[in-house]
Design a protein around this motif. Structure first.
Motif, mmCIF file in Angstrom:
data_model
loop_
_atom_site.group_PDB
_atom_site.id
_atom_site.type_symbol
_atom_site.label_atom_id
_atom_site.label_comp_id
_atom_site.label_asym_id
_atom_site.label_seq_id
_atom_site.Cartn_x
_atom_site.Cartn_y
_atom_site.Cartn_z
ATOM 1 N N ALA A 46 28.000 48.732 33.370
ATOM 2 C CA ALA A 46 27.479 48.127 34.592
ATOM 3 C C ALA A 46 28.549 48.074 35.680
ATOM 4 O O ALA A 46 28.276 48.347 36.858
ATOM 5 C CB ALA A 46 26.950 46.730 34.293
ATOM 6 N N LEU A 47 29.776 47.750 35.298
ATOM 7 C CA LEU A 47 30.864 47.721 36.271
ATOM 8 C C LEU A 47 31.160 49.111 36.816
ATOM 9 O O LEU A 47 31.429 49.283 38.011
ATOM 10 C CB LEU A 47 32.110 47.124 35.634
ATOM 11 C CG LEU A 47 32.076 45.619 35.381
ATOM 12 C CD1 LEU A 47 33.244 45.198 34.496
ATOM 13 C CD2 LEU A 47 32.091 44.834 36.694
ATOM 14 N N ALA A 48 31.096 50.107 35.946
ATOM 15 C CA ALA A 48 31.322 51.484 36.399
ATOM 16 C C ALA A 48 30.251 51.902 37.396
ATOM 17 O O ALA A 48 30.534 52.592 38.381
ATOM 18 C CB ALA A 48 31.345 52.427 35.204
ATOM 19 N N ARG A 49 29.011 51.489 37.149
ATOM 20 C CA ARG A 49 27.946 51.812 38.095
ATOM 21 C C ARG A 49 28.162 51.090 39.427
ATOM 22 O O ARG A 49 27.949 51.674 40.492
ATOM 23 C CB ARG A 49 26.583 51.450 37.512
ATOM 24 C CG ARG A 49 25.417 51.731 38.448
ATOM 25 C CD ARG A 49 25.373 53.189 38.898
ATOM 26 N NE ARG A 49 24.398 53.417 39.955
ATOM 27 C CZ ARG A 49 24.584 54.266 40.963
ATOM 28 N NH1 ARG A 49 25.716 54.971 41.064
ATOM 29 N NH2 ARG A 49 23.644 54.422 41.877
ATOM 30 N N ALA A 50 28.621 49.847 39.375
ATOM 31 C CA ALA A 50 28.915 49.125 40.610
ATOM 32 C C ALA A 50 30.022 49.830 41.393
ATOM 33 O O ALA A 50 29.946 49.961 42.619
ATOM 34 C CB ALA A 50 29.301 47.687 40.306
ATOM 35 N N LEU A 88 28.481 39.068 36.476
ATOM 36 C CA LEU A 88 28.724 38.611 37.850
ATOM 37 C C LEU A 88 30.162 38.134 38.025
ATOM 38 O O LEU A 88 30.779 38.379 39.075
ATOM 39 C CB LEU A 88 27.749 37.492 38.212
ATOM 40 C CG LEU A 88 26.279 37.901 38.332
ATOM 41 C CD1 LEU A 88 25.399 36.671 38.492
ATOM 42 C CD2 LEU A 88 26.067 38.862 39.503
ATOM 43 N N GLU A 89 30.711 37.466 37.028
ATOM 44 C CA GLU A 89 32.104 37.025 37.093
ATOM 45 C C GLU A 89 33.041 38.212 37.206
ATOM 46 O O GLU A 89 33.968 38.215 38.044
ATOM 47 C CB GLU A 89 32.443 36.197 35.852
ATOM 48 C CG GLU A 89 31.740 34.848 35.806
ATOM 49 C CD GLU A 89 31.947 34.116 34.489
ATOM 50 O OE1 GLU A 89 31.743 32.897 34.463
ATOM 51 O OE2 GLU A 89 32.296 34.785 33.481
ATOM 52 N N ARG A 90 32.811 39.215 36.401
ATOM 53 C CA ARG A 90 33.659 40.418 36.443
ATOM 54 C C ARG A 90 33.474 41.175 37.758
ATOM 55 O O ARG A 90 34.435 41.699 38.333
ATOM 56 C CB ARG A 90 33.321 41.327 35.259
ATOM 57 C CG ARG A 90 33.632 40.753 33.881
ATOM 58 C CD ARG A 90 35.103 40.900 33.527
ATOM 59 N NE ARG A 90 35.551 42.277 33.558
ATOM 60 C CZ ARG A 90 35.385 43.177 32.585
ATOM 61 N NH1 ARG A 90 34.737 42.833 31.457
ATOM 62 N NH2 ARG A 90 35.854 44.408 32.701
ATOM 63 N N LEU A 91 32.234 41.241 38.209
ATOM 64 C CA LEU A 91 31.953 41.957 39.455
ATOM 65 C C LEU A 91 32.633 41.287 40.633
ATOM 66 O O LEU A 91 33.208 41.957 41.503
ATOM 67 C CB LEU A 91 30.438 42.024 39.672
ATOM 68 C CG LEU A 91 29.956 42.807 40.892
ATOM 69 C CD1 LEU A 91 30.345 44.280 40.793
ATOM 70 C CD2 LEU A 91 28.439 42.665 41.050
ATOM 71 N N GLN A 93 35.341 39.449 40.595
ATOM 72 C CA GLN A 93 36.776 39.697 40.488
ATOM 73 C C GLN A 93 37.128 41.108 40.941
ATOM 74 O O GLN A 93 38.138 41.332 41.624
ATOM 75 C CB GLN A 93 37.227 39.490 39.043
ATOM 76 C CG GLN A 93 37.153 38.059 38.551
ATOM 77 C CD GLN A 93 37.355 37.949 37.050
ATOM 78 O OE1 GLN A 93 37.534 38.944 36.353
ATOM 79 N NE2 GLN A 93 37.328 36.723 36.541
ATOM 80 N N ARG A 94 36.298 42.049 40.577
ATOM 81 C CA ARG A 94 36.583 43.466 40.837
ATOM 82 C C ARG A 94 36.308 43.854 42.278
ATOM 83 O O ARG A 94 37.035 44.678 42.863
ATOM 84 C CB ARG A 94 35.718 44.302 39.899
ATOM 85 C CG ARG A 94 36.107 45.751 39.752
ATOM 86 C CD ARG A 94 35.429 46.232 38.507
ATOM 87 N NE ARG A 94 35.590 47.617 38.191
ATOM 88 C CZ ARG A 94 35.763 48.064 36.936
ATOM 89 N NH1 ARG A 94 35.835 47.212 35.930
ATOM 90 N NH2 ARG A 94 35.853 49.344 36.692
ATOM 91 N N HIS A 95 35.254 43.282 42.851
ATOM 92 C CA HIS A 95 34.864 43.614 44.232
ATOM 93 C C HIS A 95 34.592 42.306 44.985
ATOM 94 O O HIS A 95 33.434 41.970 45.255
ATOM 95 C CB HIS A 95 33.619 44.501 44.240
ATOM 96 C CG HIS A 95 33.802 45.834 43.616
ATOM 97 N ND1 HIS A 95 34.512 46.857 44.212
ATOM 98 C CD2 HIS A 95 33.372 46.312 42.415
ATOM 99 C CE1 HIS A 95 34.505 47.924 43.426
ATOM 100 N NE2 HIS A 95 33.819 47.626 42.331
#
Length: 296
Positions: A46-50, A88-91, A93-95
């Motif tokens: 999911a993060l890779a797709r984001a 959502l927490e990871r997203l 942080q990442r973006h």
């Protein structure tokens, strides 16, 4: 005749309108989304797709933890939170600058994601009467939808708005206007209230086609309009195509709605939608070409 000018959408200080319509990319944290390529059960996938969406020009990422239709297992609220909150927490942080929408009809799920989202996409038209209040308390935007009175995770059957083809339009307009007023009264910033005719939900294919055709009437409500067209059944039935072959029909409907002033487009196909919207905005005269040297 000049095309309609939409109301501005403002989320976390970012403005969207005729010159810059917003692309809302879909990430479903579900194993049973109707479009298999949008299923991202693994957080890393999911993060890779984001990441890819950001490169393709996405403005908002819409994250859901439950399939819209009745197929698949029932998902309780705690399971829905477990599917969406860690991602959502990871997203975030990442973006950190990326706008994030949560696709849920449950107030407790939205509450559990406070601080991680910028928009609540209430696809089921206020089925949980507390949800709009949660959006207001969290200081985020809110999507008002229309489902023809259906409860969550039900597919339409025997839909009949009457013999007048515009009866569905009148029903949608009245419902969205009432829902938008309720959101503002609850404390949601009017510039962050979106209205969505919610194509396919509680509608026949003819109903959805008619609503796309008269997008300008929805724009006239005075709130930014969200159109969720991407690969839906009304596109498939109109062209007699399976879900994996519905991109061209989706983009045709997207262009029609964008010309008439819709502001946000929820999509599985970010790059194609971004290019379509930018081209429409330039034809409308709201966005200058990136280059204009031919003939000079």
């Amino acid at each position: 005749m000049n095309p309609p000018q939409p109301a501005a959408l403002v989320l976390r200080g970012r403005h969207f309108g005729a010159a810059q319509p917003a692309v809302m990319g879909i990430i479903n944290r579900t194993p049973d989304s109707f479009y298999p390529p949008a299923r991202y059960v693994d957080v890393e996938d999911a993060l890779a797709r984001a990441d890819a969406m950001v490169g393709e020009g996405v403005d908002i990422v819409d994250v859901g933890g439950v399939r819209a239709g009745h197929q698949g297992d029932w998902v309780e609220a705690d399971e829905e939170v477990a599917r969406v909150r860690p991602f959502l927490e990871r997203l975030r942080q990442r973006h950190p600058g990326l706008l994030v929408s949560l696709d849920t009809w449950r107030a407790e799920v939205a509450s559990a994601c406070d601080g991680l989202i910028d928009l609540v996409n209430d696809t089921w038209a206020g089925a949980d009467g507390e949800l709009v209040g949660v959006a207001a308390r969290c200081g985020v935007g809110y999507v008002v939808s229309h489902t023809g009175g259906l409860p969550p995770r039900t597919d339409p059957s025997g839909v009949d708005y009457g013999p007048d083809p515009d009866a569905v339009v009148d029903n949608v307009l009245a419902t969205l206007a009432k829902g938008a007023r309720r959101a503002v009264e609850a404390g949601v910033d009017p510039a962050a209230v979106l209205v969505d005719p919610t194509l396919d939900f509680g509608k026949t294919t003819e109903n959805s086609l008619r609503l796309v055709a008269v997008t300008s009437r929805i724009v006239e409500l005075g709130f930014p309009v969200l159109m969720a067209i991407s690969r839906k059944d009304f596109v498939g039935e109109t062209l007699d195509l399976p879900v994996e072959e519905r991109l061209e029909g989706t983009l045709a409907a997207t262009a029609i709605a964008a010309w008439q002033g819709a502001t946000v487009f929820r999509t599985h196909d970010v790059r194609a939608t971004r290019r379509t919207l930018d081209m429409v905005a330039s034809i409308r005269g709201d966005r200058p070409p990136v280059r204009a040297v031919r003939g000079l």
